[in-house]
Design an enzyme around this catalytic site. Structure first.
Site, PDB file in Angstrom:
ATOM      1  N   ILE A 138       0.829  -1.211   0.000  1.00 17.27           N
ATOM      2  CA  ILE A 138       0.000   0.000   0.000  1.00 17.27           C
ATOM      3  C   ILE A 138       0.866   1.265   0.000  1.00 17.27           C
ATOM      4  CG2 ILE A 138      -1.954  -1.130   1.109  1.00 17.27           C
ATOM      5  CD1 ILE A 138      -1.231   0.414   3.669  1.00 17.27           C
ATOM      6  N   SER A 139       2.189   1.088  -0.097  1.00 16.82           N
ATOM      7  CA  SER A 139       3.072   2.263  -0.162  1.00 16.82           C
ATOM      8  C   SER A 139       2.773   3.164  -1.359  1.00 16.82           C
ATOM      9  CB  SER A 139       4.537   1.831  -0.167  1.00 16.82           C
ATOM     10  OG  SER A 139       4.890   1.291   1.085  1.00 16.82           O
TER      11      SER A 139
ATOM     12  N   LYS B 251      16.618  -5.463   2.218  1.00 17.26           N
ATOM     13  CA  LYS B 251      17.022  -4.410   3.159  1.00 17.26           C
ATOM     14  C   LYS B 251      18.503  -4.480   3.535  1.00 17.26           C
ATOM     15  CE  LYS B 251      12.601  -3.336   5.351  1.00 17.26           C
ATOM     16  NZ  LYS B 251      11.915  -3.141   6.644  1.00 17.26           N
TER      17      LYS B 251
ATOM     18  N   ASP C 192      12.140   2.774   9.971  1.00 16.64           N
ATOM     19  CA  ASP C 192      11.150   1.934  10.653  1.00 16.64           C
ATOM     20  C   ASP C 192      11.011   2.288  12.129  1.00 16.64           C
ATOM     21  OD1 ASP C 192      10.229   0.392   8.518  1.00 16.64           O
ATOM     22  OD2 ASP C 192      11.819  -1.102   8.738  1.00 16.64           O
TER      23      ASP C 192
ATOM     24  N   ALA D 131      13.189 -10.416  17.545  1.00 20.53           N
ATOM     25  CA  ALA D 131      14.386  -9.618  17.242  1.00 20.53           C
ATOM     26  C   ALA D 131      14.723  -9.708  15.761  1.00 20.53           C
ATOM     27  CB  ALA D 131      15.559 -10.093  18.095  1.00 20.53           C
TER      28      ALA D 131
ATOM     29  N   ALA E 289      11.969  -5.800  11.792  1.00 21.80           N
ATOM     30  CA  ALA E 289      11.186  -4.692  12.359  1.00 21.80           C
ATOM     31  C   ALA E 289      11.525  -4.491  13.829  1.00 21.80           C
ATOM     32  CB  ALA E 289       9.692  -4.961  12.188  1.00 21.80           C
TER      33      ALA E 289
ATOM     34  N   TYR F  72      -0.409  -4.821  10.960  1.00 21.79           N
ATOM     35  CA  TYR F  72      -1.574  -3.965  10.692  1.00 21.79           C
ATOM     36  C   TYR F  72      -2.706  -4.709   9.989  1.00 21.79           C
ATOM     37  CZ  TYR F  72       0.312  -3.421   5.926  1.00 21.79           C
ATOM     38  OH  TYR F  72       0.778  -3.644   4.657  1.00 21.79           O
TER      39      TYR F  72
END
EC number: 1.1.1.25
Length: 284
Positions: free
Chosen positions: A21-22, A71, A107, A130, A133, A229
């Site tokens: 949804i970015s 990432k 983040d 851990a 995120a 979410y």
């Protein structure tokens, strides 16, 4: 949205990414701020990652966001890393600064911005998990001078996580203690000491799983947050609300980490409240 010869691009790079949804968030932000930009989702194979990053310079893009699995893989292709990205060892935002590609991790900042009237400085936090995120949240809490951070991880990951947290603790001079999720007594003890409890795992995305034993009790003053979410209310959040404590889902983290990236690219604040209302209507 008007696209013309001066329109600049931004994108999210990952695989898979079509579900993201970015693009909705950032294109709404471009439109509402009057910035001449467009934001796309690039589903990129690992072998094409370097070329995709080089395209940021080639096409004078604002930059890109990164999601799994890139990432960490992106880091060798960047010119500089911000302190948070260096500490976390992962990048979720690349900014094109006149041809210099700088990696950031927004983040953690996004997470803490999503918490209502809460500042972590001088406070204690218990976090479950851990992974990516969770590590971003832990590192940001350390940079924000949290008094103490209790990290709960599976026994199988314990040694690896102790080493990772020791590096963050050393660089930030913060107190980070790693414990095992299997030790329910220690978990209850640390929750009782904490001002903030965070689920940083993926447990709950199925709408059924819990990241901790349901018989645990929450102190009345604690704030509870989930990085998930979807669903809008996870079993973890429902469990917390049934104990009459404030509980926050991960939608705000998603929005505010994007807002941090948007401002790094454009120099303009994202109209977060307007966009938040749209997201709530979509996901509630």
């Amino acid at each position: 949205m008007r696209i013309n010869g001066h329109t600049r691009m931004a994108a999210v790079v990952a695989k898979p990414i079509k579900h993201s949804i970015s693009p909705l968030i950032h294109n709404m932000a471009f439109e509402k701020t009057g910035v001449n930009g467009v934001y796309l989702a690039w589903e990129v194979e690992a072998k094409d990652l370097q070329a995709s990053i080089e395209n940021i310079r080639r096409y004078d893009m604002f930059g890109v966001n990164l999601s799994m699995p890139y990432k960490q893989e992106v880091i060798p292709y960047l010119d500089e890393l911000d302190v948070s990205a260096r500490l976390i060892g992962a990048v979720n935002t690349v900014v094109n600064k006149n041809g210099i590609l700088v990696g950031y991790n927004t983040d953690g900042k996004g997470f803490f911005k999503s918490l209502p009237s809460f500042a972590i400085r001088g406070k204690k936090m218990t976090i479950l998990g851990a992974g990516g995120a969770a590590t971003a949240i832990i590192a940001q809490a350390a940079l924000y001078n949290a008094e103490e951070i209790f990290v709960f991880t599976r026994q199988a990951s314990y040694e690896k996580i102790v080493s990772k947290m020791a590096a963050i603790s050393h660089q930030t001079k913060s107190r980070i203690q790693v414990l095992t999720l299997e030790d329910a007594d220690s978990l209850q003890d640390k929750i009782n000491q904490s001002d903030l409890l965070v689920n940083g795992t993926s447990l709950g995305m199925d709408g059924v799983s819990m990241p901790l034993p349901e018989q645990l009790e929450l102190p009345s003053q604690i704030l509870v947050a989930d990085v998930i979410y979807q669903p809008f209310e996870t079993p973890f959040l429902k469990w917390a609300r049934n104990q009459n404590v404030t509980a926050v889902n991960g939608l705000g983290m998603l929005l505010y980490q994007g807002a941090e990236a948007f401002e790094l690219w454009t120099g303009k604040p994202m109209p977060s409240q307007e966009i938040w209302q749209c997201l709530e209507e979509l996901y509630k």
